[in-house]
Design an enzyme around this catalytic site. Structure first.
Site, PDB file in Angstrom:
ATOM      1  N   HIS A   1      -2.369   0.576  -9.359  1.00 21.80           N
ATOM      2  CA  HIS A   1      -2.931  -0.450  -8.376  1.00 21.80           C
ATOM      3  C   HIS A   1      -3.682  -1.594  -9.046  1.00 21.80           C
ATOM      4  CE1 HIS A   1      -4.293  -0.873  -3.892  1.00 21.80           C
ATOM      5  NE2 HIS A   1      -4.049  -2.128  -4.538  1.00 21.80           N
TER       6      HIS A   1
ATOM      7  N   ARG B   1       0.761  -1.172  -0.131  1.00 19.84           N
ATOM      8  CA  ARG B   1       0.009  -0.102  -0.041  1.00 19.84           C
ATOM      9  C   ARG B   1       0.995   1.127  -0.063  1.00 19.84           C
ATOM     10  NH1 ARG B   1      -3.363  -2.928  -1.205  1.00 19.84           N
ATOM     11  NH2 ARG B   1      -5.448  -3.472  -0.339  1.00 19.84           N
TER      12      ARG B   1
ATOM     13  N   GLU C   1      -4.531   7.682  -4.525  1.00 24.43           N
ATOM     14  CA  GLU C   1      -4.704   6.969  -5.709  1.00 24.43           C
ATOM     15  C   GLU C   1      -6.162   7.630  -6.176  1.00 24.43           C
ATOM     16  OE1 GLU C   1      -4.524   3.030  -4.853  1.00 24.43           O
ATOM     17  OE2 GLU C   1      -2.386   2.983  -4.555  1.00 24.43           O
TER      18      GLU C   1
HETATM   19  C1  DGY Z   1      -5.876  -6.196  -2.825  1.00 23.55           C
HETATM   20  O1  DGY Z   1      -6.555  -7.076  -2.915  1.00 23.55           O
HETATM   21  O2  DGY Z   1      -5.607  -5.968  -1.594  1.00 23.55           O
HETATM   22  C2  DGY Z   1      -4.711  -5.721  -3.889  1.00 23.55           C
HETATM   23  O3  DGY Z   1      -4.344  -4.524  -3.556  1.00 23.55           O
HETATM   24  C3  DGY Z   1      -5.597  -5.487  -5.057  1.00 23.55           C
HETATM   25  O4  DGY Z   1      -4.989  -5.343  -6.105  1.00 23.55           O
END
Ligand code: DGY
Length: 324
Positions: A286, A238, A267
């Site tokens: 992402h 993240r 984002e």
């Molecule tokens: C998640 O599922 O947490 C991922 O970041 C998606 O790409």
């Protein structure tokens, strides 16, 4: 009577039918403006909430949903859950592990290769008509094979990345994790290192830790200063696990060689962001789990989690902090 649920995203037809078989389903109207106030109104009477994580689950949101029993997120990460507030109210939270591991690992390998071999940068170079044929060493990149890969946060995705790196690219893999995994070390032939040692030794550093209060800003100026000048840093966890200003400074000052980033502090990334001007950075919006097959599996798993947890009819992947 079927329990009432709210679904905050469009779903594949089979997932929609499955949910409708077991629940009464509310969702956004076409073209409806989506904001927290409207969401809170939808949640007033529901027992279940299927989310993709677009909006945070806050104390305020939970207060507006007094009948809520289960929140199912269609993601493996669940940093948008306010865990203490959910625990205090006895609200169950579920997520979608396992089904996305290979897909996310593929993207991580892609980011490693693209950054090291400058694939996106040199694609732009050709398109801009700059290829004259006399570039010499100017187009050289860095080898990936036989280099050292350090993984911070050795969960399931880390294991899959390790297999690709070791058996596909003959890389030497080390890891740092909150808890050591001796059986995995044996099985995959990987080495456990302190975070500092891993940062100092690795050619490629992949950050995979979930975002928690403990991992917020885990990689900052001090950690970048420990990395090799030739190191490439990959973030697929993240945005907030990294001090983004420190990352930008490390790239601008050539403290490290490059970065492959799938996640960001904000984002979508704002226009005029300093990362946009850096050729040594490869960015994706992402999309770690974003293939049709994987997203469909995640949607069905999230639906089953919701139904199973609401009706008590089967297994649900409850997030670890709320599972006890
Ligand atoms: C998640 O599922 O947490 C991922 O970041 C998606 O790409």
């Amino acid at each position: 009577m079927k329990p009432l649920i709210f679904v905050d995203r469009r779903l594949p037809e089979d997932v929609k039918s499955y949910l409708e078989e077991h629940c009464s389903v509310l969702s956004w109207k076409p073209d409806e403006k989506r904001d927290e106030t409207r969401l809170q109104a939808y949640l007033t009477d529901v027992e279940g909430y299927f989310t993709s994580g677009a909006m945070k689950v806050t104390e305020e949101l939970l207060t507006s949903a007094p009948k809520l029993k289960v929140i199912s997120t269609m993601s493996v990460g669940y940093n948008h859950f306010d865990i203490p507030a959910m625990r205090a109210r006895g609200v169950i939270g579920t997520h979608t592990p396992y089904v996305l591991d290979d897909t996310v690992a593929d993207l991580i390998v892609g980011l490693i290769l693209s950054t090291a071999r400058r694939i996106t940068e040199l694609d732009r170079f050709i398109r801009q008509g700059q290829w004259k044929g006399n570039e010499g060493r100017k187009l050289f990149g860095l080898d990936v094979h036989h280099r050292k890969l350090g993984i911070i946060g050795m969960g399931r995705i880390g294991e899959v990345v390790t297999k690709r790196a070791k058996f596909g690219f003959d890389m030497e893999v080390s890891y740092y994790n909150r808890s050591r995994k001796p059986a995995l070390e044996q099985e995959l032939g990987i080495e456990y290192k302190s975070m500092e040692q891993l940062l100092r030794d690795s050619d490629f550093i992949v950050l995979l830790t979930p975002l928690t209060p403990e991992t917020k800003g885990l990689i900052g100026a001090e950690q970048f200063s420990m990395m090799k000048q030739s190191a490439i840093f990959i973030n697929a966890s993240r945005g907030a696990t990294v001090d983004e200003q420190a990352l930008i400074h490390a790239l601008q000052s050539h403290t490290i060689a490059g970065a492959g980033l799938d996640v960001f502090m904000q984002e979508p990334l704002p226009a005029q962001h300093p990362l946009l001007d850096m050729d040594q950075v490869v960015m994706t919006p992402h999309i770690g789990s974003a293939t049709e097959a994987t997203r469909d599996q995640m949607a069905m798993l999230a639906a089953r989690n919701l139904v199973h947890a609401l009706l008590g009819t089967g297994e649900a992947h409850i997030v670890p902090e709320l599972a006890q």
